[in-house]
Scaffold this motif. Structure first.
Motif, PDB file in Angstrom:
ATOM      1  N   ALA A  24      39.553 -47.048  82.273  1.00  0.00           N
ATOM      2  CA  ALA A  24      39.448 -46.321  81.006  1.00  0.00           C
ATOM      3  C   ALA A  24      38.073 -45.694  80.834  1.00  0.00           C
ATOM      4  O   ALA A  24      37.944 -44.588  80.287  1.00  0.00           O
ATOM      5  CB  ALA A  24      39.752 -47.268  79.850  1.00  0.00           C
ATOM      6  N   GLU A  25      37.034 -46.365  81.299  1.00  0.00           N
ATOM      7  CA  GLU A  25      35.683 -45.809  81.174  1.00  0.00           C
ATOM      8  C   GLU A  25      35.514 -44.544  82.005  1.00  0.00           C
ATOM      9  O   GLU A  25      34.751 -43.655  81.619  1.00  0.00           O
ATOM     10  CB  GLU A  25      34.651 -46.858  81.592  1.00  0.00           C
ATOM     11  CG  GLU A  25      34.529 -48.025  80.623  1.00  0.00           C
ATOM     12  CD  GLU A  25      33.563 -49.079  81.120  1.00  0.00           C
ATOM     13  OE1 GLU A  25      33.098 -48.952  82.287  1.00  0.00           O
ATOM     14  OE2 GLU A  25      33.287 -50.034  80.379  1.00  0.00           O
ATOM     15  N   ARG A  26      36.210 -44.436  83.120  1.00  0.00           N
ATOM     16  CA  ARG A  26      36.083 -43.233  83.948  1.00  0.00           C
ATOM     17  C   ARG A  26      36.648 -42.009  83.245  1.00  0.00           C
ATOM     18  O   ARG A  26      36.206 -40.887  83.509  1.00  0.00           O
ATOM     19  CB  ARG A  26      36.784 -43.443  85.290  1.00  0.00           C
ATOM     20  CG  ARG A  26      36.108 -44.460  86.187  1.00  0.00           C
ATOM     21  CD  ARG A  26      36.726 -44.495  87.565  1.00  0.00           C
ATOM     22  NE  ARG A  26      36.197 -45.603  88.334  1.00  0.00           N
ATOM     23  CZ  ARG A  26      36.802 -46.762  88.478  1.00  0.00           C
ATOM     24  NH1 ARG A  26      37.980 -46.948  87.919  1.00  0.00           N
ATOM     25  NH2 ARG A  26      36.256 -47.728  89.174  1.00  0.00           N
ATOM     26  N   MET A  27      37.614 -42.203  82.370  1.00  0.00           N
ATOM     27  CA  MET A  27      38.212 -41.074  81.664  1.00  0.00           C
ATOM     28  C   MET A  27      37.514 -40.775  80.344  1.00  0.00           C
ATOM     29  O   MET A  27      37.905 -39.821  79.654  1.00  0.00           O
ATOM     30  CB  MET A  27      39.696 -41.352  81.415  1.00  0.00           C
ATOM     31  CG  MET A  27      40.526 -41.430  82.673  1.00  0.00           C
ATOM     32  SD  MET A  27      42.303 -41.486  82.330  1.00  0.00           S
ATOM     33  CE  MET A  27      42.529 -39.940  81.479  1.00  0.00           C
ATOM     34  N   GLY A  28      36.532 -41.555  79.987  1.00  0.00           N
ATOM     35  CA  GLY A  28      35.776 -41.263  78.776  1.00  0.00           C
ATOM     36  C   GLY A  28      36.597 -41.479  77.516  1.00  0.00           C
ATOM     37  O   GLY A  28      37.316 -42.475  77.377  1.00  0.00           O
TER      38      GLY A  28
END
Length: 303
Positions: free
Chosen positions: A175-179
């Motif tokens: 989820a963090e990679r997609m902001g």
């Protein structure tokens, strides 16, 4: 009698120990005087000791510089490590069958527990264990990556669901990679999160904000079957890792793989999140170009 024998044996033991001590000291000196030793055990007390220490260090570095061109170019950074699937996931275009096999994605459940609808994705049985056909897994995984990229390219939100303890870091980092377009559920999915959203989030939040995601990715579908039902009722497309004991029809885009392997889940979640990150970059570029076009039209003189 016993005392006399003991008196005869004690000198022999002492002589053996005295003979063994020089060998130990010789071995210690050998280790200390070795050209390949990086740490000098003896203290540097005199200028001669310091000079010998520098000469040994220079000799060791010379050997490294001489033979480094004949050695391998593989290092920790350019070779595969088990933690790379979590921290350095591969892109959808770089995924291979070897990576899936290395993560253990081909191991299914017992043959007796295989779901009849999973037969098209089974390669065979070995030692009573169903072997998943990765020739089906690879194209289906790339198809799922295309779905995630397409949803993110249109500004959609994606939620990653993995409620096992070993999956929490995988869904969080995905989820963090997609902001701002990525969300994750690492704890228990509360029933009614989507179908009873007015009661769960309040009428104002349910009315003013987007509560229903545009896509849901399930790393362990069976414990979250109620969440899959809610997504089906709200017409949310779903992607899931389907093991041999699961019906592939419970999700819209199945990925046949081992759902009990942490490395497999990290590999798939990381790959899908990379695809989502690419889609977010496409969406942001389109938004920036649209803003530039609007700004250019606003500067045009009106007749």
């Amino acid at each position: 009698m016993a005392l006399s024998l003991l008196r005869h044996r004690v000198p022999a033991v002492a002589s053996c120990s005295r003979r063994a001590v020089p060998h130990a000291s010789v071995a210690l000196r050998t280790r200390q005087n070795s050209s390949f030793a990086k740490i000098e055990e003896a203290p540097l007390e005199t200028p001669e000791d310091w000079t010998n220490f520098q000469l040994k260090r220079a000799e060791y570095q010379t050997l490294i510089d001489t033979f480094v061109e004949y050695g391998s170019t593989q290092t920790r950074d350019n070779t595969f490590q088990p933690h790379h699937s979590l921290h350095r996931p591969v892109a959808p275009s770089d995924i291979t069958l070897s990576a899936l096999i290395a993560s253990g994605a081909h191991f299914g459940h017992s043959q007796k527990r295989m779901n009849p609808n999973f037969v098209p994705y089974a390669y065979g049985v070995r030692a009573g264990i169903t072997i998943i056909d990765l020739d089906h897994t690879l194209p289906l995984l790339r198809r799922a990556a295309q779905v995630v990229r397409g949803v993110a390219a249109r500004g959609g939100s994606v939620v990653f669901v993995g409620t096992r303890t070993d999956l929490r870091s995988a869904v969080r980092m995905a989820a963090e990679r997609m902001g701002q377009y990525g969300y994750h559920v690492g704890e228990r999915w509360l029933p009614g999160t989507l179908t009873n959203r007015v009661h769960m989030f309040g009428p104002e939040v349910a009315r003013d904000e987007q509560v229903i995601p545009d896509l849901a990715v399930f790393l362990n579908p069976i414990p979250n079957i109620h969440a899959i039902r809610e997504c089906a009722l709200e017409h949310v497309p779903t992607i899931g890792i389907i093991d041999s004991n699961v019906d592939p029809r419970i999700v819209m885009y199945p990925i046949p793989a081992n759902d009990e392997s942490t490395r497999t889940a990290e590999l798939i979640a990381g790959l899908l999140s990379v695809a989502g990150r690419e889609g977010v970059a496409i969406y942001q570029d389109e938004q920036a170009r649209a803003a530039q076009r609007r700004a250019a039209r606003s500067r045009e003189p009106t007749v």
